[in-house]
Design a protein around this motif. Structure first.
Motif, PDB file in Angstrom:
ATOM      1  N   PHE A 197     -10.398  -7.394 -33.791  1.00 21.30           N
ATOM      2  CA  PHE A 197     -11.181  -7.031 -32.423  1.00 21.30           C
ATOM      3  C   PHE A 197     -11.850  -8.305 -32.254  1.00 21.30           C
ATOM      4  O   PHE A 197     -12.051  -8.647 -31.108  1.00 21.30           O
ATOM      5  N   PHE A 198     -12.574  -8.907 -33.038  1.00 26.27           N
ATOM      6  CA  PHE A 198     -13.515  -9.826 -32.896  1.00 26.27           C
ATOM      7  C   PHE A 198     -12.709 -11.135 -32.266  1.00 26.27           C
ATOM      8  O   PHE A 198     -13.205 -11.997 -31.468  1.00 26.27           O
ATOM      9  N   GLU A 199     -11.465 -11.279 -32.875  1.00 21.47           N
ATOM     10  CA  GLU A 199     -10.924 -12.546 -32.455  1.00 21.47           C
ATOM     11  C   GLU A 199     -10.214 -12.195 -31.051  1.00 21.47           C
ATOM     12  O   GLU A 199     -10.089 -13.090 -30.011  1.00 21.47           O
ATOM     13  N   VAL A 200     -10.128 -11.015 -30.477  1.00 20.68           N
ATOM     14  CA  VAL A 200      -9.593 -10.757 -29.376  1.00 20.68           C
ATOM     15  C   VAL A 200     -10.768 -10.945 -28.496  1.00 20.68           C
ATOM     16  O   VAL A 200     -10.425 -11.563 -27.437  1.00 20.68           O
ATOM     17  N   LEU A 201     -11.916 -10.580 -28.711  1.00 19.02           N
ATOM     18  CA  LEU A 201     -12.995 -10.617 -27.842  1.00 19.02           C
ATOM     19  C   LEU A 201     -13.343 -12.344 -27.744  1.00 19.02           C
ATOM     20  O   LEU A 201     -13.735 -12.676 -26.818  1.00 19.02           O
ATOM     21  N   LYS A 202     -13.045 -13.074 -28.865  1.00 21.24           N
ATOM     22  CA  LYS A 202     -13.308 -14.524 -28.646  1.00 21.24           C
ATOM     23  C   LYS A 202     -12.195 -15.138 -27.743  1.00 21.24           C
ATOM     24  O   LYS A 202     -12.343 -16.056 -26.800  1.00 21.24           O
ATOM     25  N   GLY A 203     -11.071 -14.639 -27.610  1.00 24.92           N
ATOM     26  CA  GLY A 203     -10.034 -15.084 -26.570  1.00 24.92           C
ATOM     27  C   GLY A 203     -10.242 -14.699 -25.204  1.00 24.92           C
ATOM     28  O   GLY A 203     -10.168 -15.341 -24.468  1.00 24.92           O
ATOM     29  N   ILE A 204     -10.946 -13.411 -25.122  1.00 23.94           N
ATOM     30  CA  ILE A 204     -11.123 -12.845 -23.848  1.00 23.94           C
ATOM     31  C   ILE A 204     -12.482 -13.737 -23.383  1.00 23.94           C
ATOM     32  O   ILE A 204     -12.549 -14.238 -21.940  1.00 23.94           O
ATOM     33  N   SER A 205     -13.306 -14.087 -23.946  1.00 27.55           N
ATOM     34  CA  SER A 205     -14.550 -15.173 -23.772  1.00 27.55           C
ATOM     35  C   SER A 205     -14.284 -16.502 -23.140  1.00 27.55           C
ATOM     36  O   SER A 205     -14.582 -16.906 -22.308  1.00 27.55           O
ATOM     37  N   LEU A 206     -12.795 -16.859 -23.844  1.00 29.92           N
ATOM     38  CA  LEU A 206     -12.457 -18.129 -23.459  1.00 29.92           C
ATOM     39  C   LEU A 206     -11.887 -18.124 -22.166  1.00 29.92           C
ATOM     40  O   LEU A 206     -11.640 -19.031 -21.405  1.00 29.92           O
ATOM     41  N   LEU A 207     -10.869 -17.129 -21.944  1.00 31.68           N
ATOM     42  CA  LEU A 207     -10.108 -16.956 -20.847  1.00 31.68           C
ATOM     43  C   LEU A 207     -10.666 -16.368 -19.631  1.00 31.68           C
ATOM     44  O   LEU A 207     -10.554 -16.476 -18.405  1.00 31.68           O
ATOM     45  N   ASP A 208     -11.768 -15.631 -19.826  1.00 33.14           N
ATOM     46  CA  ASP A 208     -12.817 -15.034 -18.824  1.00 33.14           C
ATOM     47  C   ASP A 208     -11.995 -14.034 -18.220  1.00 33.14           C
ATOM     48  O   ASP A 208     -12.317 -13.611 -16.998  1.00 33.14           O
ATOM     49  N   TYR A 209     -11.110 -13.157 -18.999  1.00 32.10           N
ATOM     50  CA  TYR A 209     -10.467 -11.877 -18.410  1.00 32.10           C
ATOM     51  C   TYR A 209      -9.771 -11.280 -19.493  1.00 32.10           C
ATOM     52  O   TYR A 209      -9.421 -11.830 -20.596  1.00 32.10           O
ATOM     53  N   CYS A 210      -9.748  -9.582 -19.396  1.00 31.53           N
ATOM     54  CA  CYS A 210      -8.883  -9.050 -20.374  1.00 31.53           C
ATOM     55  C   CYS A 210      -7.854  -8.300 -19.782  1.00 31.53           C
ATOM     56  O   CYS A 210      -7.891  -7.689 -19.004  1.00 31.53           O
ATOM     57  N   LEU A 211      -6.759  -8.401 -20.455  1.00 31.53           N
ATOM     58  CA  LEU A 211      -5.556  -7.397 -20.228  1.00 31.53           C
ATOM     59  C   LEU A 211      -5.255  -6.337 -21.100  1.00 31.53           C
ATOM     60  O   LEU A 211      -5.412  -6.871 -22.438  1.00 31.53           O
ATOM     61  N   SER A 212      -5.394  -5.283 -20.950  1.00 31.82           N
ATOM     62  CA  SER A 212      -5.175  -4.203 -21.906  1.00 31.82           C
ATOM     63  C   SER A 212      -4.200  -3.191 -21.648  1.00 31.82           C
ATOM     64  O   SER A 212      -4.105  -2.550 -20.152  1.00 31.82           O
TER      65      SER A 212
END
Length: 271
Positions: A197-212
């Motif tokens: 989960f924390f790795e996913v959040l880190k990736g979202i922070s870098l990309l500035d968007y989230c696909l769920s």
């Protein structure tokens, strides 16, 4: 007399208040109203006492008072909320700046794509839609199949909007959040492993968007971007939701994401 330097700090928001300014009775009454939810719409005195941490005697008095004021109804065994509590939400939606300015943007996005868009805020462990796209010709779709009607509460860890707002928090705050609320499995696709989960959040922070996809509800896919204010704080999330049999991930990323980012930038200039 309490010291003028004595402060209370809210465990979640970290808001501070001088102890002498804190009204414990009001806080308990509001906590009692918040004890009612979609999981338990009717509660008895014992259940309210357990959910709020107050004594049964105090819980009974609060319940009777709120019944007298019209916020609760009862059959003398169970209590439940009345429509009067909607006064708070309707007052917010009619007076808050963000829902007002966002509505025309959401409607335009909907007209361009025929998809559903919303503005969502983070409230403790949940996200709450405060504005949603609406076009007159969509009268038959006013009740969203995705649980995105105004004021509905969804688990933040399993939604695109929740994760994009959690990703905007400092790492320490993210860890505290997970420690406090956990990662409940809602579908086979919900992320429940903390490290992942924390790795996913880190990736979202870098990309500035989230696909769920199907993390909260099977058959539902969503994409979200943060909405920043002039100070650079992520105050909300803008998202698009649809059904997995209607749109593909590539379409959301290639066609919808640029629209979301442009809209989020425009909102930043007017909020």
């Amino acid at each position: 007399m309490p010291s003028l330097d004595a402060f209370l700090e809210h465990p979640n928001s970290h808001e501070k208040i001088r102890q002498e300014d804190y009204i414990a009775g009001l806080a308990k009454g509001l906590a009692l109203l918040e004890a009612f939810g979609t999981d338990r719409q009717r509660l008895n005195v014992t259940q309210v006492a357990e959910r709020t941490g107050i004594s049964r005697t105090a819980a009974r008095r609060y319940l009777k008072t709120l019944k007298y004021l019209g916020y609760l109804e009862t059959d003398e065994h169970y209590f439940w909320l009345t429509h009067r509590v909607l006064r708070f939400s309707s007052s917010y939606l009619s007076s808050a700046h963000l829902p007002k300015v966002a509505q025309s943007f959401l409607n335009l996005l909907c007209a361009q794509t025929s998809l559903t868009f919303s503005i969502v805020v983070l409230d403790d462990n949940e996200v709450v839609p405060i504005a949603r796209s609406y076009l007159p010709q969509q009268d038959n779709l006013r009740v969203s199949p995705y649980g995105m009607h105004l004021g509905n509460r969804l688990p933040a860890h399993a939604t695109s909007t929740g994760k994009v707002l959690l990703a905007a928090l400092p790492e320490e705050a993210q860890h505290t959040w997970v420690k406090n609320y956990g990662l409940k499995r809602l579908t086979p696709f919900t992320i429940v492993d903390e490290s992942k989960f924390f790795e996913v959040l880190k990736g979202i922070s870098l990309l500035d968007y989230c696909l769920s996809k199907e993390e909260h509800e099977l058959g539902v896919i969503a994409i979200a971007v943060p909405v920043f204010n002039a100070q650079g704080q992520a105050i909300a999330a803008l998202n698009c939701m649809s059904q997995t049999n209607r749109v593909q991930e590539d379409y959301l990323v290639q066609q919808i994401l640029p629209l979301l980012r442009n809209t989020a930038n425009e909102l930043r200039n007017v909020i």
